[in-house]
Scaffold this motif. Structure first.
Motif, PDB file in Angstrom:
ATOM      1  N   GLU A 108       0.846  -1.197   0.000  1.00  0.00           N
ATOM      2  CA  GLU A 108       0.000   0.000   0.000  1.00  0.00           C
ATOM      3  C   GLU A 108       0.882   1.247   0.000  1.00  0.00           C
ATOM      4  O   GLU A 108       0.608   2.215  -0.721  1.00  0.00           O
ATOM      5  N   THR A 109       1.956   1.219   0.767  1.00  0.00           N
ATOM      6  CA  THR A 109       2.905   2.329   0.754  1.00  0.00           C
ATOM      7  C   THR A 109       3.598   2.440  -0.593  1.00  0.00           C
ATOM      8  O   THR A 109       3.756   3.544  -1.145  1.00  0.00           O
ATOM      9  N   ALA A 110       4.010   1.313  -1.153  1.00  0.00           N
ATOM     10  CA  ALA A 110       4.702   1.318  -2.437  1.00  0.00           C
ATOM     11  C   ALA A 110       3.800   1.855  -3.545  1.00  0.00           C
ATOM     12  O   ALA A 110       4.245   2.624  -4.411  1.00  0.00           O
ATOM     13  N   TYR A 111       2.528   1.455  -3.547  1.00  0.00           N
ATOM     14  CA  TYR A 111       1.605   1.955  -4.571  1.00  0.00           C
ATOM     15  C   TYR A 111       1.383   3.456  -4.435  1.00  0.00           C
ATOM     16  O   TYR A 111       1.280   4.174  -5.439  1.00  0.00           O
ATOM     17  N   THR A 112       1.302   3.946  -3.212  1.00  0.00           N
ATOM     18  CA  THR A 112       1.127   5.380  -3.024  1.00  0.00           C
ATOM     19  C   THR A 112       2.340   6.150  -3.521  1.00  0.00           C
ATOM     20  O   THR A 112       2.207   7.175  -4.221  1.00  0.00           O
ATOM     21  N   LEU A 113       3.548   5.673  -3.188  1.00  0.00           N
ATOM     22  CA  LEU A 113       4.765   6.329  -3.673  1.00  0.00           C
ATOM     23  C   LEU A 113       4.865   6.238  -5.194  1.00  0.00           C
ATOM     24  O   LEU A 113       5.312   7.187  -5.860  1.00  0.00           O
ATOM     25  N   PHE A 114       4.453   5.106  -5.739  1.00  0.00           N
ATOM     26  CA  PHE A 114       4.447   4.939  -7.183  1.00  0.00           C
ATOM     27  C   PHE A 114       3.518   5.960  -7.845  1.00  0.00           C
ATOM     28  O   PHE A 114       3.866   6.582  -8.855  1.00  0.00           O
ATOM     29  N   GLN A 119       2.565  10.226 -11.374  1.00  0.00           N
ATOM     30  CA  GLN A 119       1.635  11.316 -11.677  1.00  0.00           C
ATOM     31  C   GLN A 119       2.158  12.678 -11.234  1.00  0.00           C
ATOM     32  O   GLN A 119       1.434  13.675 -11.357  1.00  0.00           O
ATOM     33  N   ASP A 120       3.405  12.706 -10.740  1.00  0.00           N
ATOM     34  CA  ASP A 120       4.000  13.958 -10.269  1.00  0.00           C
ATOM     35  C   ASP A 120       3.070  14.651  -9.278  1.00  0.00           C
ATOM     36  O   ASP A 120       2.752  15.836  -9.392  1.00  0.00           O
ATOM     37  N   ASP A 121       2.629  13.873  -8.296  1.00  0.00           N
ATOM     38  CA  ASP A 121       1.689  14.373  -7.305  1.00  0.00           C
ATOM     39  C   ASP A 121       2.225  14.025  -5.914  1.00  0.00           C
ATOM     40  O   ASP A 121       1.769  13.072  -5.265  1.00  0.00           O
ATOM     41  N   PRO A 122       3.216  14.798  -5.427  1.00  0.00           N
ATOM     42  CA  PRO A 122       3.851  14.459  -4.146  1.00  0.00           C
ATOM     43  C   PRO A 122       2.919  14.560  -2.958  1.00  0.00           C
ATOM     44  O   PRO A 122       3.207  14.026  -1.888  1.00  0.00           O
ATOM     45  N   GLY A 123       1.777  15.209  -3.111  1.00  0.00           N
ATOM     46  CA  GLY A 123       0.853  15.356  -1.998  1.00  0.00           C
ATOM     47  C   GLY A 123      -0.208  14.281  -1.938  1.00  0.00           C
ATOM     48  O   GLY A 123      -1.089  14.336  -1.066  1.00  0.00           O
ATOM     49  N   TYR A 124      -0.130  13.317  -2.828  1.00  0.00           N
ATOM     50  CA  TYR A 124      -1.138  12.263  -2.818  1.00  0.00           C
ATOM     51  C   TYR A 124      -1.081  11.535  -1.488  1.00  0.00           C
ATOM     52  O   TYR A 124      -0.025  11.073  -1.060  1.00  0.00           O
TER      53      TYR A 124
END
Length: 403
Positions: A108-114, A119-124
């Motif tokens: 879950e952490t890896a998918y969020t970082l991915f 998507q160039d969305d560091p705030g996701y």
């Protein structure tokens, strides 16, 4: 299919094995269930790969609808079948934590970082209560297994589980935390798996059942082709209440049992045609956890980079090419080299994190008692064989465009 709670040794068959098939000893894996898990994860990968093709192809939509009508229910059913011996013993709880909870947190952490990177969305946001894409199934599997003793104690567990699924279908305000709608929506299939016994699978092996399954499967594909222009596949996702499909909330009182019956019928047809003997892909059935967790990165990368924008992919030849790539890709992700590299996070042992099993020395004997988490199967008719590993099975969560 991700590795399940029990190492599936073959029980004494109620019918003679197929002519020419190898005999399987009591302590060996049953190739039938390894074959079923591999073929199911192939269907999962194909379904995810086909989703972008459904917007312009009636044939692709028909195949997609047919697969989605039963592939996740089959996942849940087989998971339930191999969870029958789960009894909250310390050893099994340790395997639940290392085989389901830890992979969930890591991936879950890896998918969020991915997602942030692609998507160039560091705030996701990273939220373990809002599983992303394929990760919802690990949350569901954890909840289902923890509640297994409750279902095994009930006299009629399947109707109760179906009632909860129906209640979820008519409850638009249930909320989205831990993908609760999906946890409850697919719960009846897991509970049904808990009630199955080896002889139920043996009954699917007759020639009459196989021929009937073939007729039903073809009929389902034809029906899917007929409804493809207007039927919404969201009915199969169980991602929310029926109001999300534009229906009255009370429609769930009819649609939930109907979809349950359809999924069970198609799952039985699928299982009837799963090969029983050992084949070239049988060994891959032990590594489907890896394929399930990893293939989402490939699917999402293809979507983020608009690989499906190529016009030729939306031709019959292109659809076949997408299917071939999906099958080859998921097969590769289930192989031994991939498992060797990622075993530390998918199947960690982690003895250092847990207390040693308590021992006792009876007076005058000097012998020790069995560990509290020993793998002795619980008493009761039809109990599953002792588990040697407890891995999650295999679809998207509420933030993903497809299931």
């Amino acid at each position: 299919m991700p590795e399940d709670v029990a190492q599936h040794s073959r029980p004494a068959p109620a019918a003679p094995p197929e002519r020419g098939g190898p005999s399987v000893g009591r302590g060996s894996r049953d190739p039938y269930f390894d074959n079923a898990k591999y073929l199911t994860i192939v269907l999962v990968a194909c379904g995810h790969a086909w989703e972008p093709l459904t917007y312009g192809s009636r044939a692709a939509t028909a195949a997609y609808l047919t697969v989605y009508a039963f592939h996740m229910p089959a996942f849940a059913l087989i998971s339930g079948y191999f969870s029958r011996s789960f009894d909250m013993a310390p050893g099994r709880l340790r395997r639940l934590l290392t085989g389901v909870v830890l992979p969930y947190v890591v991936f879950e952490t890896a998918y969020t970082l991915f997602y942030r990177w692609a998507q160039d969305d560091p705030g996701y946001p990273l939220s373990l209560l809002d599983p992303w894409y394929v990760m919802w199934f690990l949350v569901a599997l954890f909840v289902w297994r923890v509640t297994t003793p409750v279902w095994l104690a009930l006299r009629h567990p399947v109707p109760v589980a179906l009632g909860l699924a129906t209640l979820a279908a008519v409850s638009p305000d249930l909320g989205g935390d831990i993908s609760i709608q999906r946890v409850l929506g697919f719960l009846p299939f897991f509970v049904l798996g808990l009630t199955l016994r080896p002889e139920h699978f043996e009954r699917l092996r007759t020639r009459r059942v196989r021929l009937g399954a073939l007729v039903v499967g073809v009929g389902a594909l034809v029906a899917a082709y007929g409804v493809a222009p207007w039927f919404d596949a969201g009915w199969f996702y169980h991602r929310g209440s029926v109001t999300g499909q534009g229906a009255s909330r009370w429609a769930g009182l009819l649609t939930t049992p109907a979809l349950f019956g359809l999924a069970v019928l198609l799952t039985a047809c699928f299982l009837a045609w799963v090969p029983r003997r050992r084949l070239w892909f049988t060994a891959l059935g032990a590594g489907t956890m890896y394929g399930y967790l990893l293939h989402g990165f490939v699917i999402k990368w293809a979507r983020f980079r608009d690989w499906y924008a190529a016009g030729w992919l939306h031709t019959p030849l292109g659809e076949l090419a997408v299917t071939a790539v999906a099958v080859a890709g998921i097969t590769l992700l289930c192989t031994s080299p991939v498992r060797a590299v990622l075993r530390c996070v998918v199947e960690p042992r982690m003895e250092w994190a847990f207390k040693r099993p308590a021992t006792a020395e009876p007076s005058g004997a000097g012998a020790t008692t069995a560990p509290a988490g020993s793998t002795t199967a619980p008493s009761g008719a039809g109990a599953a064989s002792a588990p040697s590993s407890e891995r999650a099975t295999a679809s998207t969560a509420s933030r993903a465009p497809e299931s």
